[in-house]
Design a protein around this motif. Structure first.
Motif, PDB file in Angstrom:
ATOM      1  N   SER A 151       0.832  -1.206   0.000  1.00 14.84           N
ATOM      2  CA  SER A 151       0.000   0.000   0.000  1.00 14.84           C
ATOM      3  C   SER A 151       0.868   1.257   0.000  1.00 14.84           C
ATOM      4  O   SER A 151       0.531   2.259  -0.648  1.00 14.84           O
ATOM      5  CB  SER A 151      -0.924   0.019   1.221  1.00 14.84           C
ATOM      6  OG  SER A 151      -1.748  -1.118   1.211  1.00 14.84           O
ATOM      7  N   GLN A 193       2.063   1.635  -3.493  1.00 12.29           N
ATOM      8  CA  GLN A 193       0.990   2.105  -4.381  1.00 12.29           C
ATOM      9  C   GLN A 193       0.712   3.598  -4.170  1.00 12.29           C
ATOM     10  O   GLN A 193       0.593   4.363  -5.127  1.00 12.29           O
ATOM     11  CB  GLN A 193      -0.295   1.307  -4.156  1.00 12.29           C
ATOM     12  CG  GLN A 193      -1.351   1.679  -5.186  1.00 12.29           C
ATOM     13  CD  GLN A 193      -2.712   1.065  -4.938  1.00 12.29           C
ATOM     14  OE1 GLN A 193      -2.907   0.318  -3.986  1.00 12.29           O
ATOM     15  NE2 GLN A 193      -3.650   1.382  -5.802  1.00 12.29           N
ATOM     16  N   ASP A 216       1.340   5.877  -7.308  1.00  9.09           N
ATOM     17  CA  ASP A 216       0.116   6.296  -8.003  1.00  9.09           C
ATOM     18  C   ASP A 216      -0.341   7.689  -7.599  1.00  9.09           C
ATOM     19  O   ASP A 216      -0.838   8.447  -8.440  1.00  9.09           O
ATOM     20  CB  ASP A 216      -1.030   5.303  -7.713  1.00  9.09           C
ATOM     21  CG  ASP A 216      -0.811   3.961  -8.400  1.00  9.09           C
ATOM     22  OD1 ASP A 216       0.166   3.836  -9.171  1.00  9.09           O
ATOM     23  OD2 ASP A 216      -1.604   3.033  -8.152  1.00  9.09           O
ATOM     24  N   SER A 240       6.006  -5.947  -8.393  1.00 10.43           N
ATOM     25  CA  SER A 240       4.694  -5.582  -7.832  1.00 10.43           C
ATOM     26  C   SER A 240       3.804  -4.986  -8.925  1.00 10.43           C
ATOM     27  O   SER A 240       4.293  -4.368  -9.885  1.00 10.43           O
ATOM     28  CB  SER A 240       4.865  -4.583  -6.684  1.00 10.43           C
ATOM     29  OG  SER A 240       5.297  -3.335  -7.184  1.00 10.43           O
ATOM     30  N   THR A 300       1.873  -2.473  -8.834  1.00  9.36           N
ATOM     31  CA  THR A 300       1.979  -1.014  -8.911  1.00  9.36           C
ATOM     32  C   THR A 300       3.126  -0.577  -9.815  1.00  9.36           C
ATOM     33  O   THR A 300       2.951   0.274 -10.691  1.00  9.36           O
ATOM     34  CB  THR A 300       2.196  -0.425  -7.498  1.00  9.36           C
ATOM     35  OG1 THR A 300       1.033  -0.686  -6.716  1.00  9.36           O
ATOM     36  CG2 THR A 300       2.442   1.064  -7.563  1.00  9.36           C
ATOM     37  N   GLU A 321       2.573  -1.654 -13.537  1.00  4.96           N
ATOM     38  CA  GLU A 321       1.582  -0.808 -14.212  1.00  4.96           C
ATOM     39  C   GLU A 321       2.158   0.567 -14.517  1.00  4.96           C
ATOM     40  O   GLU A 321       1.891   1.151 -15.566  1.00  4.96           O
ATOM     41  CB  GLU A 321       0.321  -0.678 -13.343  1.00  4.96           C
ATOM     42  CG  GLU A 321      -0.489  -1.961 -13.208  1.00  4.96           C
ATOM     43  CD  GLU A 321      -1.083  -2.434 -14.532  1.00  4.96           C
ATOM     44  OE1 GLU A 321      -1.543  -1.580 -15.312  1.00  4.96           O
ATOM     45  OE2 GLU A 321      -1.062  -3.660 -14.783  1.00  4.96           O
TER      46      GLU A 321
END
Ligand code: CO
Length: 208
Positions: free
Chosen positions: A79, A82, A86, A162, A164, A167
């Motif tokens: 988390s 991320q 992000d 991962s 995250t 991507e």
């Protein structure tokens, strides 16, 4: 009753030192944080992230745990990654281990008891898998140093795999992962030269 008064005294001194240099420092931080770096390091009290790299509040997003592990089932760490990638759009993820890591030593010497045993199994697995290289090092202290270095590279690869990070690379977001190690005995960082900024580079590193 006030508890731990010396820590509050230290805190007031610290706050006033910063505002002497820049009276609006904290007001500006209230507006937003825009750190360029995510630091994933060990909880060891001798490895204070911001101080080591000379960064102020607002400049480094930090996650620390015992032995700087990035475990694919650890929702806490995932988390953090991320959010950093992000939302904050950090450009760099620094995985920083340190020589003389107690977690690495415990995993290497024998299985400890309790929750920490499960946690350190992740290092024990690296130790078992890379026995050939490790046992080619005759000096025990040097062997442990090498396992500390290997652990950084392994955790960096976990970060790279991962969702995250994958991507982010897919959509072309600039993001570089770095593996560093810190020397408690001299206060100096060493770059382990395992930086990757694309899935291709990660695959090369994994294959090497
Ligand atoms: Co440590």
């Amino acid at each position: 009753m006030k508890t731990l008064p010396h820590l509050f005294a230290n805190n007031r001194n610290w706050s006033s030192q910063i505002t002497q240099g820049d009276p609006t420092f904290f007001q500006k931080l209230v507006q937003q944080q825009s750190p360029e770096y995510l630091w994933i390091g060990c909880s060891d009290s001798r490895v204070p992230a911001n101080e080591i790299v000379g960064l102020l509040p607002g400049e480094l997003f930090v996650h620390r745990n015992v032995a700087n592990l990035i475990v694919p089932s650890d929702m806490n760490c995932l988390s953090v990654i991320q959010y950093a990638v992000d939302i904050l759009k950090v450009k760099h993820i620094i995985v920083c281990g340190h020589y003389g890591c107690g977690g690495v030593r415990a995993a290497m010497e024998k299985h400890p008891q309790g929750s920490i045993a499960n946690w350190l199994d992740h290092i024990r697995e690296i130790y078992d898998r890379r026995q050939d290289e490790l046992f080619s090092i005759p000096d025990e202290a040097r062997r442990m140093d090498r396992l500390c270095e290997m652990n950084v590279a392994e955790q960096l690869m976990n970060a790279g795999r991962s969702t995250t990070v994958q991507e982010a690379w897919k959509r072309g977001q600039p993001l570089c992962l770095h593996g560093w190690i810190y020397g408690i005995s001299d206060g100096l960082l060493k770059d382990l030269c395992v930086s990757v900024s694309s899935d291709g580079a990660l695959r090369e590193l994994v294959g090497s």
